[in-house]
Design a protein around this motif. Sequence first.
Motif, short mmCIF file in Angstrom:
data_model
loop_
_atom_site.label_atom_id
_atom_site.label_comp_id
_atom_site.label_asym_id
_atom_site.label_seq_id
_atom_site.Cartn_x
_atom_site.Cartn_y
_atom_site.Cartn_z
N ILE A 167 0.84 -1.19 -0.01
CA ILE A 167 0.01 0.03 0.15
C ILE A 167 0.92 1.09 -0.06
O ILE A 167 1.70 1.36 1.01
CB ILE A 167 -0.93 0.11 1.51
CG1 ILE A 167 -1.80 -1.30 1.20
CG2 ILE A 167 -1.87 1.46 1.16
CD1 ILE A 167 -2.48 -1.20 2.63
N GLU A 168 1.00 2.14 -1.08
CA GLU A 168 1.54 3.34 -1.01
C GLU A 168 0.91 4.26 -0.11
O GLU A 168 -0.27 4.56 -0.20
CB GLU A 168 1.64 3.73 -2.47
CG GLU A 168 2.29 2.82 -3.29
CD GLU A 168 3.95 2.62 -3.18
OE1 GLU A 168 4.37 3.49 -2.62
OE2 GLU A 168 4.05 1.58 -3.45
N VAL A 181 3.43 0.10 3.15
CA VAL A 181 2.91 -0.66 4.08
C VAL A 181 2.95 -2.03 3.38
O VAL A 181 2.21 -2.29 2.34
CB VAL A 181 1.43 -0.35 4.76
CG1 VAL A 181 1.03 -1.36 5.49
CG2 VAL A 181 1.75 0.89 5.51
N LEU A 182 3.59 -3.23 3.82
CA LEU A 182 3.41 -4.29 3.60
C LEU A 182 2.17 -5.02 3.80
O LEU A 182 1.86 -5.03 4.94
CB LEU A 182 4.37 -5.25 3.89
CG LEU A 182 4.56 -6.58 3.39
CD1 LEU A 182 4.81 -6.84 2.05
CD2 LEU A 182 5.56 -7.34 4.32
N GLY A 221 -9.07 6.09 -4.41
CA GLY A 221 -8.24 5.47 -3.10
C GLY A 221 -7.79 4.24 -3.52
O GLY A 221 -7.48 3.76 -4.57
N GLN A 222 -7.22 3.47 -2.38
CA GLN A 222 -6.77 2.18 -2.71
C GLN A 222 -7.65 1.13 -1.92
O GLN A 222 -8.31 1.45 -0.87
CB GLN A 222 -5.24 2.29 -1.85
CG GLN A 222 -4.35 3.14 -2.76
CD GLN A 222 -2.98 2.87 -2.01
OE1 GLN A 222 -2.24 2.01 -2.23
NE2 GLN A 222 -2.54 3.85 -0.97
N VAL A 281 -8.67 1.13 1.76
CA VAL A 281 -7.44 1.60 2.50
C VAL A 281 -7.70 3.30 2.86
O VAL A 281 -8.01 4.02 1.88
CB VAL A 281 -6.35 1.42 1.92
CG1 VAL A 281 -5.08 1.82 2.74
CG2 VAL A 281 -6.07 -0.05 1.69
N ARG A 282 -7.56 3.59 4.16
CA ARG A 282 -7.76 5.13 4.54
C ARG A 282 -6.12 5.18 5.30
O ARG A 282 -6.03 4.72 6.33
CB ARG A 282 -8.67 5.47 5.41
CG ARG A 282 -10.04 5.16 4.78
CD ARG A 282 -11.08 5.38 5.73
NE ARG A 282 -12.54 5.06 5.14
CZ ARG A 282 -13.54 5.96 4.77
NH1 ARG A 282 -13.12 7.15 4.95
NH2 ARG A 282 -14.65 5.50 4.17
N THR A 283 -5.44 6.02 4.53
CA THR A 283 -4.07 6.04 5.15
C THR A 283 -4.17 7.68 5.75
O THR A 283 -4.94 8.55 5.27
CB THR A 283 -2.94 6.18 4.27
OG1 THR A 283 -3.42 7.03 3.08
CG2 THR A 283 -2.84 4.97 3.26
#
Length: 108
Positions: free
Chosen positions: A13-14, A22-23, A88-89, A105-107
Amino acid sequence: IELPGRIHAVDFIERGGEQPPVLVAGVEGATLHLVNYHPDVSPNVVQSISTGHVNRVKCVQVVRVPPPPTTDDDAEEEAEEDGAFVAGQYVFTASNDGKLKVWRVRTT
């Protein structure tokens, strides 16, 4: 990086900017692990998700959905309310339990 159980699939995840990715690892025990990864620092598990699957996670794929050509915030909110994919991702996981899960995914 040592995780409990056999690792079946990984992706990244970028987070953007200077932050390392993040792996994301799917493992034997029906768990998805998120690991802070940086080549100069010891990795650490930041989150383990054990809900969603009841059998080993065999496939992990991170998909990046680009923003729509318009910048209409109302349109994005409506799409999200309708259950549509918004910019988003997303992490897609598949398991031997026959289920495919989608995680947004929420970064920060």
